[in-house]
Enzyme design. Sequence first.
Site, PDB file in Angstrom:
ATOM      1  N   ARG A   1       0.794  -1.134   0.077  1.00  0.00           N
ATOM      2  CA  ARG A   1      -0.043   0.012   0.246  1.00  0.00           C
ATOM      3  C   ARG A   1       0.950   1.277  -0.029  1.00  0.00           C
ATOM      4  NH1 ARG A   1      -2.509   0.337   6.178  1.00  0.00           N
ATOM      5  NH2 ARG A   1      -0.203   0.539   7.232  1.00  0.00           N
TER       6      ARG A   1
ATOM      7  N   HIS B   1      -8.298  -3.965   3.280  1.00  0.00           N
ATOM      8  CA  HIS B   1      -8.513  -3.339   4.675  1.00  0.00           C
ATOM      9  C   HIS B   1      -9.750  -2.406   4.233  1.00  0.00           C
ATOM     10  CE1 HIS B   1      -7.807  -0.999   8.023  1.00  0.00           C
ATOM     11  NE2 HIS B   1      -7.181  -1.822   8.615  1.00  0.00           N
TER      12      HIS B   1
ATOM     13  N   ASP C   1     -11.678  -4.448  17.560  1.00  0.00           N
ATOM     14  CA  ASP C   1     -10.553  -5.095  16.588  1.00  0.00           C
ATOM     15  C   ASP C   1     -10.293  -6.430  16.712  1.00  0.00           C
ATOM     16  OD1 ASP C   1      -6.975  -3.415  16.202  1.00  0.00           O
ATOM     17  OD2 ASP C   1      -8.258  -5.026  15.004  1.00  0.00           O
TER      18      ASP C   1
ATOM     19  N   GLU D   1     -12.726  -6.586   6.818  1.00  0.00           N
ATOM     20  CA  GLU D   1     -11.776  -6.558   5.888  1.00  0.00           C
ATOM     21  C   GLU D   1     -11.718  -8.101   5.569  1.00  0.00           C
ATOM     22  OE1 GLU D   1      -9.669  -3.963   9.026  1.00  0.00           O
ATOM     23  OE2 GLU D   1      -8.326  -4.990   8.220  1.00  0.00           O
TER      24      GLU D   1
END
Length: 312
Positions: free
Chosen positions: A86, A168, A213, A272
């Site tokens: 990325r 993501h 998370d 994701e």
Amino acid sequence: MEAQAVEREGGMNGLEKLVLREGGWSAEVYLYGGHVTSWKSSQGEELLFLSSKALFEPPKAIRGGIPICFPQFSNLGSQQGHGFARNRLWALDAHPQLDPPPNATAAFVDLILSPSPSPSHDDFKAYPHSFEYRLRVQLGPAGLLTLTSRVRNTNSDGKPFSFTFAYHTYFSVSDISEVRVEGLETLDYLDNLQDRSRFTEQGDAITFEGELDRIYLEAPRKIAILDHEKNRTFLVVKDGLPDAVVWNPWDKKAKAMSDFGDEEYKHMVCVEAAAIEDPVTLKPTEEWTGRLQLSLVPNTHVGGSLDVPNAL
Ligand code: TA6
């Protein structure tokens, strides 16, 4: 003049992007990071979250859209957080070695990420392997957005390599406290907020009252993200990606991210499609494919739960 299905344009900070148009829908992908930053409906509504403070300045990853986490999904360990794909400039792929989409009504672009040739390059030191990573971004009928990643081991030394991976994806939502994620109930998950300890999901859907998370393991192919206020559902369909990460930073972590607005956590959720628990391992010449399909499904709420036609 009719807009072309795919146009190359200047984007933020002089970074180049490709704009895909199909049936009134549009999508944008930057050569920097192979990063999809926009997916707009035929009503011109932006469906992906992009932070108002996203930097568009290499080597920082763009905050929002669909960052590609490769060759690692993790903020731990020696490699750059979530890998270097990325943070690198991708190129248009002149030889995608993949047939055009079957239905002519699809705009698509093929990109390629070539590894650093020189062993002295930081990426090579962190990931001393030769690979070809090809990415097709395709906008099909009714706005179906498909990302197809193909990674091939081109090591000449006969060595296999392994990697972990995630698309993501940051979805734009009206109010995180009114969002439900369905399809992950009863699964085991690793809790990133508790040293990746393993738990089992007890709820009949994932809802958000604070930072969350989690890496859900062996997740089903289809996952639904319901936005109650907008009365709409995002449908995630994944192939070659057994796991699913769900993340909202909530207020404290939002304030700690310089490229993220303090209040922006209220209007985004990350779901994701990923391969994390069992890294992908390729022998030389072997190729892996990881596909993500995103669509928008009008939904009918039946007593608060969701009845998404043909979704889950
Ligand atoms: O996908 C969730 C996560 O791993 C969180 O732990 C958080 O670190 C997020 O990714 C963002 O990571 P980034 O490196 O893009 O700031």
